[in-house]
Design a protein around this motif. Structure first.
Motif, PDB file in Angstrom:
ATOM      1  N   ALA A 158       0.829  -1.202   0.000  1.00 36.99           N
ATOM      2  CA  ALA A 158       0.000   0.000   0.000  1.00 36.99           C
ATOM      3  C   ALA A 158       0.868   1.258   0.000  1.00 36.99           C
ATOM      4  CB  ALA A 158      -0.930  -0.010   1.207  1.00 36.99           C
ATOM      5  N   HIS A 159       2.029   1.177   0.617  1.00 43.81           N
ATOM      6  CA  HIS A 159       2.927   2.326   0.674  1.00 43.81           C
ATOM      7  C   HIS A 159       3.413   2.724  -0.723  1.00 43.81           C
ATOM      8  CE1 HIS A 159       5.911   5.006   2.366  1.00 43.81           C
ATOM      9  NE2 HIS A 159       6.825   4.422   1.619  1.00 43.81           N
TER      10      HIS A 159
ATOM     11  N   ARG B  25       0.495   4.283  -2.658  1.00 41.91           N
ATOM     12  CA  ARG B  25       0.165   5.634  -2.183  1.00 41.91           C
ATOM     13  C   ARG B  25       1.106   6.685  -2.743  1.00 41.91           C
ATOM     14  NH1 ARG B  25      -0.471   3.269   3.167  1.00 41.91           N
ATOM     15  NH2 ARG B  25      -2.668   2.779   3.381  1.00 41.91           N
TER      16      ARG B  25
ATOM     17  N   ASP C  54      -0.821   9.807  -4.549  1.00 42.84           N
ATOM     18  CA  ASP C  54      -0.710  11.184  -4.065  1.00 42.84           C
ATOM     19  C   ASP C  54      -0.389  12.159  -5.188  1.00 42.84           C
ATOM     20  OD1 ASP C  54      -1.297  10.413  -1.506  1.00 42.84           O
ATOM     21  OD2 ASP C  54       0.799  10.257  -0.876  1.00 42.84           O
TER      22      ASP C  54
ATOM     23  N   ARG D 229      -4.080  12.690  -7.293  1.00 43.98           N
ATOM     24  CA  ARG D 229      -5.308  13.119  -6.604  1.00 43.98           C
ATOM     25  C   ARG D 229      -5.595  14.579  -6.906  1.00 43.98           C
ATOM     26  NH1 ARG D 229      -3.932  11.732  -1.604  1.00 43.98           N
ATOM     27  NH2 ARG D 229      -4.752   9.638  -1.790  1.00 43.98           N
TER      28      ARG D 229
ATOM     29  N   GLU E  22      -7.981   6.461  -2.954  1.00 45.85           N
ATOM     30  CA  GLU E  22      -7.537   5.926  -1.668  1.00 45.85           C
ATOM     31  C   GLU E  22      -6.961   4.535  -1.850  1.00 45.85           C
ATOM     32  OE1 GLU E  22     -11.871   4.431  -0.030  1.00 45.85           O
ATOM     33  OE2 GLU E  22     -11.127   6.406   0.529  1.00 45.85           O
ATOM     34  N   VAL E  23      -6.000   4.223  -0.988  1.00 48.77           N
ATOM     35  CA  VAL E  23      -5.334   2.920  -0.993  1.00 48.77           C
ATOM     36  C   VAL E  23      -5.455   2.336   0.403  1.00 48.77           C
ATOM     37  CG1 VAL E  23      -3.180   1.700  -1.375  1.00 48.77           C
ATOM     38  CG2 VAL E  23      -3.692   3.720  -2.715  1.00 48.77           C
TER      39      VAL E  23
ATOM     40  N   CYS F 261      -3.055  -4.801  -1.750  1.00 46.84           N
ATOM     41  CA  CYS F 261      -3.746  -3.566  -1.407  1.00 46.84           C
ATOM     42  C   CYS F 261      -5.023  -3.446  -2.228  1.00 46.84           C
ATOM     43  CB  CYS F 261      -2.852  -2.347  -1.630  1.00 46.84           C
ATOM     44  SG  CYS F 261      -2.387  -2.065  -3.330  1.00 46.84           S
TER      45      CYS F 261
ATOM     46  N   ILE G 115      -7.357  -0.534  -4.087  1.00 45.53           N
ATOM     47  CA  ILE G 115      -7.297   0.837  -4.587  1.00 45.53           C
ATOM     48  C   ILE G 115      -8.679   1.243  -5.068  1.00 45.53           C
ATOM     49  CG2 ILE G 115      -6.222   2.402  -6.243  1.00 45.53           C
ATOM     50  CD1 ILE G 115      -3.856   0.478  -6.338  1.00 45.53           C
TER      51      ILE G 115
END
Length: 160
Positions: free
Chosen positions: A24-25, A28, A32, A35, A85-86, A111, A113
């Protein structure tokens, strides 16, 4: 249902990708960057970024736009990524055999998404204030700063 909820219900379309095999990191880090941007700008960014996480996110953004145009009849040029979002998914645990009969644990993280697209053409028709792009926010933030203000401010070198 309240009136505000109905308005959001008909202007938002989403795509959900579950159990994507990456952490997930790392996802993200890419999410980011996209978005709040427009759909077309997002596709260009995802094609040019050198990360492995870009391809599944690209597929999800493309799928969300296909949902918007096919199911709702929205124009792809007026779509903006309103939410992205994750979340962490399940972790697959395996054991790798090592020397002398020992084992070493391997953890494969997954993850989920979720990409939510919003149609901005409806907001422009109603004359509502909708800041969607990061460029517009940047221009509003730095509009009073000019070229001569940066270099003639008496910065570090004027002090004794």
């Amino acid at each position: 249902m309240t009136n505000n909820r109905k308005k959001n219900l008909y202007t938002e379309v989403y795509a959900l990708g579950q159990d994507i095999s990456m952490s997930a990191h790392k996802a993200r880090r890419v999410i980011d960057q996209i978005r709040g941007r427009s759909y077309e700008e997002t596709l260009m960014i995802l094609e040019l970024m050198p990360y492995r996480a870009c391809y599944p996110i690209f597929k999800l953004v493309y799928s969300a736009a296909a949902n918007a145009s096919y199911n709702m009849g929205f124009n792809e040029a007026s779509l903006v990524i309103s939410k992205a979002e994750v979340n962490e998914g399940t972790t697959i645990k395996k054991l790798k055999p090592r020397a002398r009969g020992r084992s070493y644990p391997i953890k494969r993280t997954t993850c989920h998404i979720r990409i939510v697209l919003k149609d901005t053409s409806l907001y422009k028709e109603k004359n509502e204030d909708f800041l969607c792009l990061k460029k517009i926010e940047w221009k509003k933030k730095y509009k009073d700063m000019t070229y001569h203000d940066i270099y003639n401010s008496g910065g570090l070198w004027d002090k004794k």
